[in-house]
Write a protein that holds these residues in place. Structure first.
Motif, mmCIF file in Angstrom:
data_model
loop_
_atom_site.group_PDB
_atom_site.id
_atom_site.type_symbol
_atom_site.label_atom_id
_atom_site.label_comp_id
_atom_site.label_asym_id
_atom_site.label_seq_id
_atom_site.Cartn_x
_atom_site.Cartn_y
_atom_site.Cartn_z
ATOM 1 N N THR A 306 42.969 1.894 -101.657
ATOM 2 C CA THR A 306 43.719 1.875 -102.915
ATOM 3 C C THR A 306 42.902 2.512 -104.025
ATOM 4 O OG1 THR A 306 42.855 -0.278 -103.578
ATOM 5 C CG2 THR A 306 44.846 -0.257 -102.192
ATOM 6 N N LYS A 308 42.185 1.095 -106.780
ATOM 7 C CA LYS A 308 41.225 0.078 -107.200
ATOM 8 C C LYS A 308 39.975 0.105 -106.325
ATOM 9 C CE LYS A 308 40.653 -4.939 -107.412
ATOM 10 N NZ LYS A 308 41.319 -6.240 -107.174
ATOM 11 N N GLU A 309 40.159 0.201 -105.008
ATOM 12 C CA GLU A 309 39.010 0.241 -104.083
ATOM 13 C C GLU A 309 38.196 1.510 -104.289
ATOM 14 O OE1 GLU A 309 40.670 -2.325 -100.258
ATOM 15 O OE2 GLU A 309 41.272 -0.220 -100.493
ATOM 16 N N LEU A 366 45.165 5.992 -102.114
ATOM 17 C CA LEU A 366 46.579 5.736 -102.348
ATOM 18 C C LEU A 366 46.804 5.412 -103.826
ATOM 19 C CD1 LEU A 366 47.268 3.496 -99.223
ATOM 20 C CD2 LEU A 366 47.624 5.960 -99.454
ATOM 21 N N PRO A 368 49.142 4.274 -107.055
ATOM 22 C CA PRO A 368 50.347 3.458 -107.242
ATOM 23 C C PRO A 368 51.507 4.301 -107.759
ATOM 24 C CG PRO A 368 48.800 3.057 -109.025
ATOM 25 C CD PRO A 368 48.088 3.937 -108.021
#
Length: 386
Positions: A306, A308-309, A366, A368
């Protein structure tokens, strides 16, 4: 009166042995001598060397008399290709071709060569000359043979094979593999290749039957044996009609073999009248894998993380080909397309199976589809200092 007694040497491998000439003088008046002995004088004189009568087979092949068998074979190979009457249109090509074959037959037979070295071509014809040296009688008709049969046997190990070829051999590979340039057709002739070649008149081999052999990356990792059933045509005893038969071929795939590697089973394919059976060839193809793709000896795994990651760091669990999970900590910011390597977790190297390539982890970030308004303000505020 003068008596001349000569002692001649023989020629061994073109080395001339000196001869002696003894000259004996007898005076007419010596008969009244009480001793009754003749006065004699002896001297050595040079004499002409004695050369074997007939052809110089070493000269025919263009080799030295002390040449070994390999050198003789190389010379014959080159000349036979050059003077084959089906390729060379010169008027004397056929005679030269037969002479080359005769020289090869004699000089590659240790017994015949020994006789020839001592007595020349006449020694091969004259049984009495050889019996003096303890050899059995041999006749020239025994060593001449069929020049075409000699050629076919030399290049294909069978007197039922005849080829048409290009004699321009410019490399060691061409020299020792005279068929490497020629493509064959199913009907027993050569296909149109490098300007076109004439059709063979004797027993030829058809084009190899080629099959794709799908292997998984796990099979390439460990090596495997595939049992493949092939259906082929075979001649019946009458030599004309055909029957169909099945055979299982055991295809060995060694560790690390790459896609495109060819595995050939000689003469395991279809057989047709007047043709030797075709070869069967398997070409390795990589079977599509659900997690990895192959790049040489490396394998590539795509890790999806993601946003965030990617920004805040994470630990990715990476699967291996032998069903292990390896944790891969990522503390730095990961950009889309970034790569990390797990050394030695790829496929074996074909030439050094004890060593392996890498497992390459390729990151896919990925993003959002939407961000809530409140989160948008927070992110904007946080990223404003970057």
């Amino acid at each position: 009166m003068v008596f001349i007694w000569t002692q001649f040497g023989v020629k061994h491998k073109n080395v001339n042995v000196k001869c002696k000439v003894r000259v004996m003088h007898r005076d007419d008046s010596s008969s009244s001598s009480s001793s009754g002995e003749s006065s004699r004088s002896e001297q050595e004189a040079p004499c002409l060397s004695i050369k074997p009568v007939g052809k110089d087979f070493y000269k025919v092949l263009g080799v030295a008399p002390d040449s070994n068998e390999d050198e003789i074979k190389r010379a014959y190979r080159k000349l036979a290709l050059k003077f084959h009457p089906d390729k060379n249109s010169d008027a004397d090509a056929e005679d030269k071709f037969k002479e080359i074959a005769e020289a090869y037959e004699i000089l590659t037979d240790p017994k015949k060569r020994s006789i020839y070295d001592q007595y020349g071509e006449e020694g091969l014809k004259n049984g009495s000359g050889m019996s003096m040296a303890g050899h059995s009688s041999t006749h020239c008709s025994d060593v001449k043979g069929d020049a075409r049969a000699t050629f076919a046997s030399f290049f294909h190990g069978s007197d039922h094979f005849d080829i048409f070829f290009e004699p321009d051999l410019d490399s060691e590979e061409d020299l020792f593999n005279p068929f490497s340039r020629f493509a064959f057709s199913h009907v027993g002739g050569f296909s149109h290749h490098e300007g076109g070649l004439r059709r063979g008149r004797r027993r030829l081999q058809g084009v190899a039957v080629v099959h794709d052999l799908l292997v998984t990356l796990e099979e390439v990792l460990r090596g495997c044996t595939k049992h493949i059933k092939v259906t082929r045509s075979r001649l019946n005893l009458d030599g004309r009609s055909l029957r169909s038969e099945d055979k299982v071929l055991n295809v060995v795939v060694k560790k690390g073999w790459k896609a495109g590697t060819k595995i050939t089973f000689p003469r395991e394919g279809d057989e047709t009248p007047n043709n030797t059976p075709a070869d069967v060839t398997f070409v390795l193809k990589d079977k599509k894998h659900s997690q990895f793709k192959r790049e040489g000896s490396n394998i590539v795994y795509t890790a999806k993380i993601t946003l965030k990651e990617a920004l805040c760091g994470c630990t990715v669990n990476v699967p291996t080909l032998d069903n292990r999970m390896m944790p891969l900590p990522c503390s730095d910011i990961i950009k889309p397309g970034a790569k990390r390597r797990l050394r030695g977790e790829g496929l074996p190297y074909p030439k050094s199976p004890s060593q392996r390539g890498d497992l390459v982890v390729e990151f896919q970030v990925l993003f959002p589809d939407r961000i809530p308004p409140q989160s948008r303000e927070i992110i904007k505020h946080s990223l404003g200092k970057c």
